[in-house]
Structures are given as C-alpha cells and as structure tokens.
Design an enzyme around this catalytic site. Structure first.
Site: not given
Ligand code: APR
Ligand code: ZN
Length: 252
Positions: A118, A152
């Site tokens: 991303h 700009c």
């Molecule tokens: N250790 C391990 N897992 C964790 C921790 C931790 N300390 N804290 C939270 N989590 C887990 C949560 O349980 C959750 O399932 O990490 C996960 C994060 O999920 P999301 O918040 O959905 O993040 P992600 O999967 O990276 O989202 C993907 O969605 O919004 C878009 O572009 C954005 O790159 C992002 C994409």
């Molecule tokens: Zn500019």
C-alpha cells in the site's frame, strides 16, 4: 501456547524460503492505532472521506487531519515484533516481508527486503506542479494543519500510498505474489485479512504448498486456512519464536 511457539520455530528452522506478511496489528504496540477491532480507526474516521481517492480529491484536508492522528501523535518507533522479524532475516530465514502498512517501521527495525503493497508515507507529491516532498519535511505543516505546496500553493499534496479506489503498485504486487509462490513457510502477523488484493496473497502461498501460520490478537474469518493459529500480541510472541529458532539453528 508454548507448544505452538515451538511448532512455528521448528517450521522456520527447517524452512528454505520463509515469508512474513504483516498488517496494522504489528505496529499496534508501537502506538499506531489499527483500522478494525475495538478502537479501530474506521470507528472514528470514515475511510471513504479520509482514505479514498474520491475523498482526497474532494477534500485533501480531511486526509491530512487523519494522517496527523495516524502517525504524528505517536512518533512511531519499531517494536519487539518488528525487530524479531528483522532478526529472522538477518539469520537468513525470512527472505521477504510483505506489508500492508505505510509506516516504514519494518525498514526502521532493520528489515531490508520489504514489499509495501500500500506504498508508504516516505514521499509526497504535489498533484498540480509535481514537486516532490519527503514526509519528514512536511511534519510541522501537518501538525499546524496547513499542508500546501511551497511552489504553487496547491492543497493537493498526495503521499505515495494506495488510497481506496486506487490500484496497488503492479511491480510490488507481482513480486509479493512471486515471494508467496516460492515460500514454504508463510507467516501472517497482525492483519484482519479483509482488504483485497492483499488478503489473497496467503491463499497463493497455500496453493504453492506453504505451511501457513497466523499470529493475531483476534480471530479472522480466514483462520481455517492456516496450519497454525496463535492468538496473541506480535511483540510478545515473535521474540519467543526467534529465541527458539536460534536454539534449533544453534545461532548465538
Ligand atoms: N499483535 C498482533 N495482532 C494485533 C495486535 C497485536 N499487538 N493488535 C491488533 N492486532 C490485530 C487485530 O486483531 C486485527 O485483526 O491486527 C489486526 C489488524 O487488522 P486491521 O486493523 O484490519 O488492519 P489490516 O489488516 O492491516 O488492514 C488492511 O485495510 O484500511 C485498510 O489500507 C488499510 O492496510 C490497511 C488494510
Ligand atoms: Zn505544487
């Protein structure tokens, strides 16, 4: 839990091409909020407004307020989870990190092969005159909430990240798919696996015969795909796995 940690450490110690795939959860212990889950960002911000390309073109200010919340408030630093993954690369086990994160913390922790699906916040471009900026050079403008182009005056300074509605960088995505195909151990850390095409990459690894591991605080709707599922914090679990791997590989 210890049995699972040993099992993952043995898989890694005997692997030929281990790959790690991370999401926002790996940076949670660095103080960066995740997107989903209890106090996820998407409960406080509307992704359409702050993270879609349509929203950005309508009102870039909304993104920059969100960005302040996302990174600046925490002046994020890598945590033990990032360092553990970098160490696995250093001892020659992890061959690549595929990340959905834009916070550059894997690189700051010492990982060298990092595929940012991303993009990252490192560079920002003015969409009107093309002037390129480094994120760090914009920090006080972001904090003051006055992000505009020095050349700009345009408010359309866009970081090189993938907004909802945009496609992923083709070269990075195909390299990530290649890594998944080559992997014999594929470890997902801290992702809800909700966003495509990123979330399809673990399936590619599975189809290529890799053993799949997920380390996540919450269950995901894809846990059934994995050979080993560990519920817990990346910053606590990964260092324990690395200690065991070093024992098995007789690495100091
Ligand atoms: N250790 C391990 N897992 C964790 C921790 C931790 N300390 N804290 C939270 N989590 C887990 C949560 O349980 C959750 O399932 O990490 C996960 C994060 O999920 P999301 O918040 O959905 O993040 P992600 O999967 O990276 O989202 C993907 O969605 O919004 C878009 O572009 C954005 O790159 C992002 C994409
Ligand atoms: Zn500019």
């Amino acid at each position: 839990m210890d049995g699972l940690i040993e099992e993952v450490a043995k898989l890694l110690a005997n692997s030929k091409h281990a790959v790690v795939f991370t999401g926002a959860g790996i940076s949670a212990e660095s103080g960066i909020p995740t997107f989903r889950g209890q106090n996820g960002l998407w409960k406080r911000f509307d992704p359409e407004e702050v993270a879609s390309i349509q929203g950005f073109m309508k009102n870039p200010k909304a993104f920059w307020n969100f960005a302040r919340e996302l990174i600046l408030k925490t002046k994020a630093k890598p945590n033990a989870g990032h360092y553990a993954i970098a160490e696995l690369e250093k001892i020659g086990i992890v061959k690549a990190v595929i990340t959905q994160n834009i916070d550059m913390l894997h690189q700051k922790a010492g990982s060298s092969k990092v595929l940012e699906l991303h993009g990252s916040l490192e560079f920002v471009d003015c969409l009107d005159c093309g002037k390129a900026y480094r994120w760090d050079d914009l920090i006080d403008k972001i904090e003051r909430g006055e992000v505009s182009c020095d050349e700009c005056g345009s408010p359309y300074l866009k970081p090189r990240i993938v907004f909802f509605g945009e496609s992923l960088p083709k070269d990075v995505l195909s390299e990530a798919i290649e890594e998944a195909k080559k992997s014999d151990v594929f470890i997902v850390v801290g992702s809800s696996l909700q966003v495509y095409p990123a979330a399809s990459i673990p399936f590619v690894a599975k189809e290529s015969g890799a053993k799949l591991v997920i380390i996540n605080v919450d269950p995901t709707d894809k846990d059934w795909l994995f050979d080993v599922v560990i519920y817990g914090k990346a910053g606590e679990i990964l260092p324990k796995i690395v200690e065991k791997v070093k024992e098995y590989c007789h690495v100091k």
